[in-house]
Design a protein around this motif. Structure first.
Motif, PDB file in Angstrom:
ATOM      1  N   VAL A   7     -13.203 -53.634 -15.280  1.00  0.00           N
ATOM      2  CA  VAL A   7     -12.001 -53.258 -16.029  1.00  0.00           C
ATOM      3  C   VAL A   7     -12.157 -53.637 -17.497  1.00  0.00           C
ATOM      4  N   ARG A   8     -12.657 -54.839 -17.745  1.00  0.00           N
ATOM      5  CA  ARG A   8     -12.864 -55.256 -19.136  1.00  0.00           C
ATOM      6  C   ARG A   8     -13.853 -54.341 -19.836  1.00  0.00           C
ATOM      7  N   LEU A   9     -14.941 -53.979 -19.130  1.00  0.00           N
ATOM      8  CA  LEU A   9     -15.931 -53.112 -19.742  1.00  0.00           C
ATOM      9  C   LEU A   9     -15.349 -51.722 -20.004  1.00  0.00           C
ATOM     10  N   THR A  10     -14.518 -51.229 -19.098  1.00  0.00           N
ATOM     11  CA  THR A  10     -13.852 -49.946 -19.343  1.00  0.00           C
ATOM     12  C   THR A  10     -13.013 -50.007 -20.610  1.00  0.00           C
ATOM     13  N   GLN A  11     -12.273 -51.098 -20.777  1.00  0.00           N
ATOM     14  CA  GLN A  11     -11.466 -51.263 -21.990  1.00  0.00           C
ATOM     15  C   GLN A  11     -12.342 -51.273 -23.232  1.00  0.00           C
ATOM     16  N   ASP A  12     -13.451 -52.000 -23.172  1.00  0.00           N
ATOM     17  CA  ASP A  12     -14.355 -52.051 -24.321  1.00  0.00           C
ATOM     18  C   ASP A  12     -14.881 -50.663 -24.673  1.00  0.00           C
ATOM     19  N   LEU A  13     -15.188 -49.864 -23.662  1.00  0.00           N
ATOM     20  CA  LEU A  13     -15.700 -48.517 -23.906  1.00  0.00           C
ATOM     21  C   LEU A  13     -14.615 -47.600 -24.469  1.00  0.00           C
ATOM     22  N   ILE A  14     -13.406 -47.708 -23.937  1.00  0.00           N
ATOM     23  CA  ILE A  14     -12.299 -46.890 -24.444  1.00  0.00           C
ATOM     24  C   ILE A  14     -12.029 -47.185 -25.910  1.00  0.00           C
ATOM     25  N   ARG A  15     -12.222 -48.418 -26.313  1.00  0.00           N
ATOM     26  CA  ARG A  15     -11.936 -48.821 -27.698  1.00  0.00           C
ATOM     27  C   ARG A  15     -12.962 -48.282 -28.686  1.00  0.00           C
ATOM     28  N   ARG A  16     -13.968 -47.595 -28.186  1.00  0.00           N
ATOM     29  CA  ARG A  16     -14.895 -46.864 -29.049  1.00  0.00           C
ATOM     30  C   ARG A  16     -14.514 -45.392 -28.977  1.00  0.00           C
ATOM     31  N   PRO A  17     -13.927 -44.842 -30.043  1.00  0.00           N
ATOM     32  CA  PRO A  17     -13.418 -43.452 -30.007  1.00  0.00           C
ATOM     33  C   PRO A  17     -14.545 -42.429 -30.057  1.00  0.00           C
ATOM     34  N   SER A  18     -15.238 -42.291 -28.967  1.00  0.00           N
ATOM     35  CA  SER A  18     -16.463 -41.478 -28.918  1.00  0.00           C
ATOM     36  C   SER A  18     -16.153 -40.028 -28.572  1.00  0.00           C
ATOM     37  N   VAL A  19     -15.389 -39.379 -29.437  1.00  0.00           N
ATOM     38  CA  VAL A  19     -15.086 -37.954 -29.266  1.00  0.00           C
ATOM     39  C   VAL A  19     -16.331 -37.154 -29.650  1.00  0.00           C
ATOM     40  N   THR A  20     -16.789 -36.305 -28.764  1.00  0.00           N
ATOM     41  CA  THR A  20     -18.008 -35.542 -28.994  1.00  0.00           C
ATOM     42  C   THR A  20     -18.017 -34.899 -30.387  1.00  0.00           C
ATOM     43  N   PRO A  21     -19.072 -35.064 -31.168  1.00  0.00           N
ATOM     44  CA  PRO A  21     -20.365 -35.684 -30.874  1.00  0.00           C
ATOM     45  C   PRO A  21     -20.462 -37.140 -31.333  1.00  0.00           C
ATOM     46  N   ALA A  22     -19.369 -37.742 -31.774  1.00  0.00           N
ATOM     47  CA  ALA A  22     -19.402 -39.116 -32.262  1.00  0.00           C
ATOM     48  C   ALA A  22     -19.699 -40.086 -31.118  1.00  0.00           C
ATOM     49  N   ASP A  23     -20.457 -41.120 -31.420  1.00  0.00           N
ATOM     50  CA  ASP A  23     -20.737 -42.165 -30.426  1.00  0.00           C
ATOM     51  C   ASP A  23     -19.817 -43.364 -30.628  1.00  0.00           C
ATOM     52  N   PHE A 128     -29.890 -45.633 -15.117  1.00  0.00           N
ATOM     53  CA  PHE A 128     -28.725 -44.999 -15.720  1.00  0.00           C
ATOM     54  C   PHE A 128     -29.213 -43.892 -16.648  1.00  0.00           C
ATOM     55  N   LEU A 129     -28.621 -42.718 -16.512  1.00  0.00           N
ATOM     56  CA  LEU A 129     -28.898 -41.600 -17.415  1.00  0.00           C
ATOM     57  C   LEU A 129     -27.561 -41.228 -18.059  1.00  0.00           C
ATOM     58  N   ILE A 130     -27.381 -41.651 -19.285  1.00  0.00           N
ATOM     59  CA  ILE A 130     -26.083 -41.551 -19.949  1.00  0.00           C
ATOM     60  C   ILE A 130     -26.209 -40.694 -21.204  1.00  0.00           C
ATOM     61  N   THR A 131     -25.267 -39.781 -21.380  1.00  0.00           N
ATOM     62  CA  THR A 131     -25.287 -38.897 -22.543  1.00  0.00           C
ATOM     63  C   THR A 131     -24.000 -39.014 -23.345  1.00  0.00           C
ATOM     64  N   GLY A 132     -24.072 -38.557 -24.581  1.00  0.00           N
ATOM     65  CA  GLY A 132     -22.885 -38.451 -25.423  1.00  0.00           C
ATOM     66  C   GLY A 132     -22.524 -37.002 -25.693  1.00  0.00           C
ATOM     67  N   ASP A 133     -23.012 -36.085 -24.834  1.00  0.00           N
ATOM     68  CA  ASP A 133     -22.840 -34.659 -25.103  1.00  0.00           C
ATOM     69  C   ASP A 133     -22.427 -33.884 -23.858  1.00  0.00           C
ATOM     70  N   GLU A 134     -21.619 -34.485 -22.986  1.00  0.00           N
ATOM     71  CA  GLU A 134     -21.191 -33.753 -21.792  1.00  0.00           C
ATOM     72  C   GLU A 134     -19.961 -32.901 -22.065  1.00  0.00           C
ATOM     73  N   GLU A 135     -19.069 -33.403 -22.904  1.00  0.00           N
ATOM     74  CA  GLU A 135     -17.828 -32.682 -23.176  1.00  0.00           C
ATOM     75  C   GLU A 135     -17.993 -31.610 -24.254  1.00  0.00           C
ATOM     76  N   GLY A 136     -19.136 -31.585 -24.896  1.00  0.00           N
ATOM     77  CA  GLY A 136     -19.381 -30.600 -25.939  1.00  0.00           C
ATOM     78  C   GLY A 136     -20.205 -29.436 -25.418  1.00  0.00           C
ATOM     79  N   VAL A 137     -21.107 -28.947 -26.263  1.00  0.00           N
ATOM     80  CA  VAL A 137     -21.916 -27.785 -25.882  1.00  0.00           C
ATOM     81  C   VAL A 137     -23.055 -28.158 -24.940  1.00  0.00           C
ATOM     82  N   ALA A 138     -23.316 -29.451 -24.792  1.00  0.00           N
ATOM     83  CA  ALA A 138     -24.284 -29.964 -23.808  1.00  0.00           C
ATOM     84  C   ALA A 138     -25.710 -29.480 -24.047  1.00  0.00           C
ATOM     85  N   THR A 139     -26.068 -29.246 -25.293  1.00  0.00           N
ATOM     86  CA  THR A 139     -27.426 -28.793 -25.577  1.00  0.00           C
ATOM     87  C   THR A 139     -28.369 -29.941 -25.919  1.00  0.00           C
TER      88      THR A 139
END
Length: 383
Positions: A7-23, A128-139
């Motif tokens: 739960v704490r880690l989820t909060q930490d991740l949410i607090r980073r406004p990573s709207v595609t393509p921003a990390d 872990f295979l993690i991307t920052g481009d799933e919600e965007g064009v995914a290229t």
């Protein structure tokens, strides 16, 4: 080593406004936790997109968890009851963009990996295979990471994607396949003229209407084992003619087809092209079809792997999940080129919505399911 709090880690991740393509530092947060657990972490940047491949162990089998740190835009901030990137917990409900889709799943699997490592249950490798481009064009995301890993000979034996697959109640559904998707832009170019003198013009609109009518009337199939029928939808028609006395020079439309394994994207693209050219026969203009295939249909056949995943859900949620192929596309469509893949996550009702939220208890339940999945996986497939 102190345990990892999902739960704490989820909060930490949410607090980073990573709207595609921003990390916005979200990948750094996750990588730091995985490195602390002993994962070998490798950042793979393509274009402006941050990606991460992390692995614990070097033996097989390699069980991979895949997901994304990027999220969709907030929309109307005033409509939210809390700051969308504050990660507030209100009455045991975590509110924030990404709470369901899918920062909670990233945190839950990381916490589950931490517990499994501490108990000595990893009889092979976790990755872990993690991307920052799933919600965007995914290229520049999972697609390119998969291609790079395949070229290097990296072996991944099975994969779990943390998309929010539960429909009504936690654990009621996992996804073992997805329909494919193709978009097609259809443009008819004619000759502009005065409506009173149609013989001097070539009206593209009737041609486009005929093409769309024929496409729309066609029954693609009656379904496929484990899949719903394929469907074609007309998503836009554009002429851009503001005048009432002018025959336009061009007209265009877009269609989308969600298709089951009875079809391939290439064959559907060829069918659209054939229909368009047939309906334009004799027209003194041109018709152009521009297809874009975003994913092929796939199915992970029920068997030992899906049994392991379903049993883990049953251990925690006390129910047998439906094995489903419904919904849109996900990055599983790329990972299936490497290995069998399933999707398992929280209830998805609030994903992409205002006040996206997840009960704290369900985040912890998801961690428990992932823990049981890891344990059962290495019992079944480990050396």
């Amino acid at each position: 080593m102190p345990s990892l709090d999902a739960v704490r880690l989820t909060q930490d991740l949410i607090r980073r406004p990573s709207v595609t393509p921003a990390d916005a530092g979200a990948m750094d947060v996750l990588q730091a936790e995985l490195a602390r657990l002993g994962f070998s972490c490798r950042r793979m940047r393509f274009g402006e997109i941050e990606n991460l491949y992390a692995r614990y162990g070097d033996a097989r089998p390699n069980l991979c968890f895949a997901g994304h740190t990027d999220v969709v835009p907030v929309g109307d901030t005033a409509a939210w009851s809390r700051d969308a990137f504050a990660g507030d917990i209100v009455d045991e409900i975590l509110i924030g963009r990404g709470a369901v889709d899918m920062k909670s799943a990233l945190a839950a699997f990381a916490a589950a990996a931490s517990a499994a490592i501490a108990r000595g249950e990893v009889k092979g490798s976790l990755s872990f295979l993690i991307t920052g481009d799933e919600e965007g064009v995914a290229t520049h995301g999972t697609k390119m990471v998969v291609e790079a890993l395949a070229a290097e000979g990296e072996a991944i034996d099975h994969c779990v994607v943390g998309e929010p697959t539960s429909a009504e109640t936690f654990g009621d559904m996992i996804k073992i396949g997805r329909r494919g998707s193709i978009n097609a832009q259809i443009t008819v170019e004619g000759r502009q003229g005065h409506v009173a003198y149609p013989h001097r013009a070539a009206n593209p609109v009737p041609v486009l209407v005929r093409i769309l009518a024929r496409l729309d009337a066609h029954v693609l199939d009656e379904g496929y084992t484990g899949f719903q029928p394929s469907n074609l939808e007309i998503t836009t028609v554009d002429v851009g003619n503001a005048a009432t006395n002018v025959i336009p020079a061009a007209a265009s439309a877009r269609v989308n087809i969600r298709f089951n394994p009875a079809h391939t994207g290439a064959k559907l693209a060829a069918w659209i092209e054939d229909v368009a050219q047939a309906e334009a026969a004799g027209f003194p203009g041109t018709v152009t079809v521009t297809p874009a295939i975003s994913g092929e249909a796939f199915l992970t056949e029920p068997g030992d792997f899906t049994d392991v995943v379903a049993a883990a859900v049953r251990d925690v949620a006390g129910r047998d999940p439906e094995l489903s192929t419904t919904g849109g596309t996900s990055d599983a469509r790329f990972i299936r080129a490497l290995c069998p893949v399933v999707e398992l996550g929280l209830v998805g009702k609030t994903m992409h919505a205002v006040d996206e939220r997840a009960p704290v208890a369900e985040i912890r339940d998801l961690q428990a399911v992932y823990e049981r999945l890891i344990a059962r996986y290495f019992e079944r497939f480990g050396g």
